[in-house]
Design a protein around this motif. Structure first.
Motif, PDB file in Angstrom:
ATOM      1  N   ASN A 140       0.835  -1.216   0.000  1.00  0.00           N
ATOM      2  CA  ASN A 140       0.000   0.000   0.000  1.00  0.00           C
ATOM      3  C   ASN A 140       0.866   1.261   0.000  1.00  0.00           C
ATOM      4  O   ASN A 140       1.933   1.282   0.625  1.00  0.00           O
ATOM      5  N   ASP A 141       0.417   2.320  -0.712  1.00  0.00           N
ATOM      6  CA  ASP A 141       1.183   3.571  -0.841  1.00  0.00           C
ATOM      7  C   ASP A 141       0.641   4.601   0.151  1.00  0.00           C
ATOM      8  O   ASP A 141      -0.261   5.386  -0.168  1.00  0.00           O
ATOM      9  N   PHE A 142       1.198   4.608   1.359  1.00  0.00           N
ATOM     10  CA  PHE A 142       0.688   5.515   2.394  1.00  0.00           C
ATOM     11  C   PHE A 142       1.108   6.980   2.149  1.00  0.00           C
ATOM     12  O   PHE A 142       0.415   7.909   2.567  1.00  0.00           O
ATOM     13  N   ASP A 143       2.232   7.191   1.445  1.00  0.00           N
ATOM     14  CA  ASP A 143       2.622   8.573   1.131  1.00  0.00           C
ATOM     15  C   ASP A 143       1.544   9.225   0.263  1.00  0.00           C
ATOM     16  O   ASP A 143       1.091  10.345   0.528  1.00  0.00           O
ATOM     17  N   LEU A 144       1.131   8.502  -0.778  1.00  0.00           N
ATOM     18  CA  LEU A 144       0.112   9.052  -1.675  1.00  0.00           C
ATOM     19  C   LEU A 144      -1.228   9.189  -0.950  1.00  0.00           C
ATOM     20  O   LEU A 144      -1.939  10.190  -1.112  1.00  0.00           O
ATOM     21  N   MET A 145      -1.542   8.187  -0.121  1.00  0.00           N
ATOM     22  CA  MET A 145      -2.816   8.249   0.637  1.00  0.00           C
ATOM     23  C   MET A 145      -2.818   9.519   1.492  1.00  0.00           C
ATOM     24  O   MET A 145      -3.780  10.301   1.474  1.00  0.00           O
ATOM     25  N   TYR A 146      -1.712   9.775   2.180  1.00  0.00           N
ATOM     26  CA  TYR A 146      -1.630  10.963   3.039  1.00  0.00           C
ATOM     27  C   TYR A 146      -1.735  12.246   2.204  1.00  0.00           C
ATOM     28  O   TYR A 146      -2.538  13.141   2.471  1.00  0.00           O
ATOM     29  N   GLU A 147      -0.943  12.323   1.140  1.00  0.00           N
ATOM     30  CA  GLU A 147      -0.939  13.544   0.324  1.00  0.00           C
ATOM     31  C   GLU A 147      -2.326  13.852  -0.238  1.00  0.00           C
ATOM     32  O   GLU A 147      -2.783  14.996  -0.220  1.00  0.00           O
ATOM     33  N   GLN A 148      -3.037  12.821  -0.674  1.00  0.00           N
ATOM     34  CA  GLN A 148      -4.321  13.066  -1.334  1.00  0.00           C
ATOM     35  C   GLN A 148      -5.435  13.343  -0.313  1.00  0.00           C
ATOM     36  O   GLN A 148      -6.261  14.234  -0.536  1.00  0.00           O
ATOM     37  N   VAL A 149      -5.425  12.640   0.806  1.00  0.00           N
ATOM     38  CA  VAL A 149      -6.457  12.934   1.816  1.00  0.00           C
ATOM     39  C   VAL A 149      -6.219  14.336   2.365  1.00  0.00           C
ATOM     40  O   VAL A 149      -7.153  15.132   2.552  1.00  0.00           O
ATOM     41  N   LYS A 150      -4.949  14.727   2.530  1.00  0.00           N
ATOM     42  CA  LYS A 150      -4.639  16.070   3.035  1.00  0.00           C
ATOM     43  C   LYS A 150      -5.071  17.130   2.030  1.00  0.00           C
ATOM     44  O   LYS A 150      -5.687  18.143   2.386  1.00  0.00           O
ATOM     45  N   ALA A 151      -4.811  16.864   0.759  1.00  0.00           N
ATOM     46  CA  ALA A 151      -5.208  17.827  -0.289  1.00  0.00           C
ATOM     47  C   ALA A 151      -6.730  18.009  -0.277  1.00  0.00           C
ATOM     48  O   ALA A 151      -7.233  19.138  -0.265  1.00  0.00           O
TER      49      ALA A 151
END
Ligand SMILES: Nc1ncnc2c1ncn2[C@@H]1O[C@H](COP(=O)(O)OP(=O)(O)OP(=O)(O)O)[C@@H](O)[C@H]1O
Ligand SMILES: O=C(CO)[C@H](O)[C@H](O)COP(=O)(O)O
Length: 370
Positions: A140-151
């Protein structure tokens, strides 16, 4: 003070708080001011690049999107619960119109539901080759998950990837615009602390092994044609990763819904009558736990009697304070089944802090989804 975020065409680099914008403002919604700029920049990773295009976006001070996290293993009722949750917020949540027919996203006029399976970094074949399950953080890509939920929380649209459960492949992304309410549901909403900190409210569906097995048989045999042996094997194969990466998230949840076998039918093996415990953390901002009769009291109540004639096995309530992973909680428990709406309305009249919009809103199908 505006909160501004510097985005490359690929990802989030850093967030700066600046008092006033310095570039020409493009026409965007009042809560979001977007600037396009080119020029030399140094990435947080130290490398520098020439005149690369990046976007500085500044959202008004307070974020406009409320983010709710819902965690559960596969086959544990997320979709069923989500249908009820989104209907409470208004409107029917449906897949994006004209998009990928296998999109996992649901959108209503107030709510967008994102399935976190879309952040799988490995497709079905890739997981098999690497020898990892989808529950393993390495898939799973948690960096992308974080960046997109934050955006999205900051009011900025994203190009979210799609995990296609039909083909098992990673499909091209779909645009997700920031909603009033964003629900992120799946295996890992509370696993990464960065994502966990973005949640305004978190729920964990804690389905006992007996009930999970009964539900998986009901669905995967009846609806998906799987054999009993393959269902047993898939649950057993996932159990070590479930115990390691999914189950521990429940300690962080603001509300845990435990679904257990009933205690009203000795040796029940059908799993149709359930015992449900709603474990509610005390002291959560904007969250007043539901209570039965008197707040903070300890009660056991069987409403069947002269006022209510319940069929077998009847129904039993319990309520009271408790401790859960070191947190002070209130627990409301319901065991058994309702046959008639008026039975539930009578019970509803003794519940408080249920935030219903009309009398009788908590009706049987909601009890099941409860
Ligand atoms: N509250 C409930 N009472 C009875 N049955 C339920 C309840 N919630 C879910 N189920 C049953 O459990 C099965 C799985 O439910 P659902 O598809 O909502 O789970 P899910 O977590 O979304 O699954 P997946 O992660 O595989 O998509 C379905 O057959 C559904 O009918
Ligand atoms: O645990 C799951 C979450 O729903 C799924 O099994 C995971 O997403 C992999 O999906 P598939 O089995 O369709 O490849």
């Amino acid at each position: 003070m505006a909160i501004c975020t510097v985005y490359t065409t690929q990802s989030l680099y850093s967030t700066h708080s600046i008092s006033t914008p310095t570039k020409t403002q493009l026409g965007y919604s009042p809560k979001q001011v977007v600037f396009y700029s080119t020029g030399k920049k140094t990435s947080k990773r130290g490398s520098s690049s020439n005149t690369s295009r990046y976007v500085i976006t500044c959202a008004a001070g307070d974020s406009q999107t409320v983010v709710i996290g819902l965690a559960a293993d596969s086959g544990c009722g997320k979709s069923t619960f989500m249908r009820r949750l989104t209907s409470v917020f208004g409107g029917a949540a449906e897949p994006p119109k004209g998009g990928n027919p296998d999109s996992n996203t649901l959108i209503s006029d107030t709510t967008t539901v994102i399935c976190l399976d879309d952040y799988h970094s490995l497709d079905r074949k890739g997981r098999k080759e690497k020898g990892v399950t989808a529950l393993d953080p390495r898939a799973n890509d948690f960096d992308l998950m974080y960046e997109q939920v934050k955006a999205l929380k900051d009011g900025i649209a994203v190009d979210k990837p799609i995990y296609n459960h039909v083909s098992g492949l990673l499909d091209p992304p779909e645009v997700i615009k920031p909603p009033k309410i964003l629900v992120i549901e799946g295996l890992h909403p509370m696993y990464d602390p960065r994502v966990r900190d973005l949640l305004d409210f978190s729920i964990y569906l804690d389905i006992s092994n007996e009930v999970k097995f009964a539900w998986k048989i009901q669905r995967d045999m009846a609806e998906r044609g799987h054999s009993l042996e393959s269902i047993k094997a898939s649950i057993e194969a996932r159990k070590p990763d479930f115990d390691a990466y999914i189950d521990p998230q429940k300690q962080y949840a603001d509300a845990v819904i435990e679904v257990l076998p009933t205690q009203l039918i000795p040796d029940d093996n059908e799993g149709k009558v359930l015992r449900v415990k709603l474990i509610m953390k005390e002291g959560v901002k904007y969250f007043n736990p539901v209570y039965l009769f008197d707040e903070g009291s300890t009660i056991s109540w069987i409403p069947c009697g002269r006022k209510l004639t319940c069929s077998y096995p009847g129904i039993k309530f319990a309520y009271g304070p408790d401790s859960y992973f070191g947190h002070e909680v209130s627990v409301l428990e319901m065991d058994g089944q309702f046959d008639r709406l008026d039975e539930l309305i009578y019970v509803e009249s003794h519940l408080s802090n249920i935030s219903t919009k009309f009398y009788g809103e908590v009706h049987p199908t909601n009890v099941e989804a409860f």
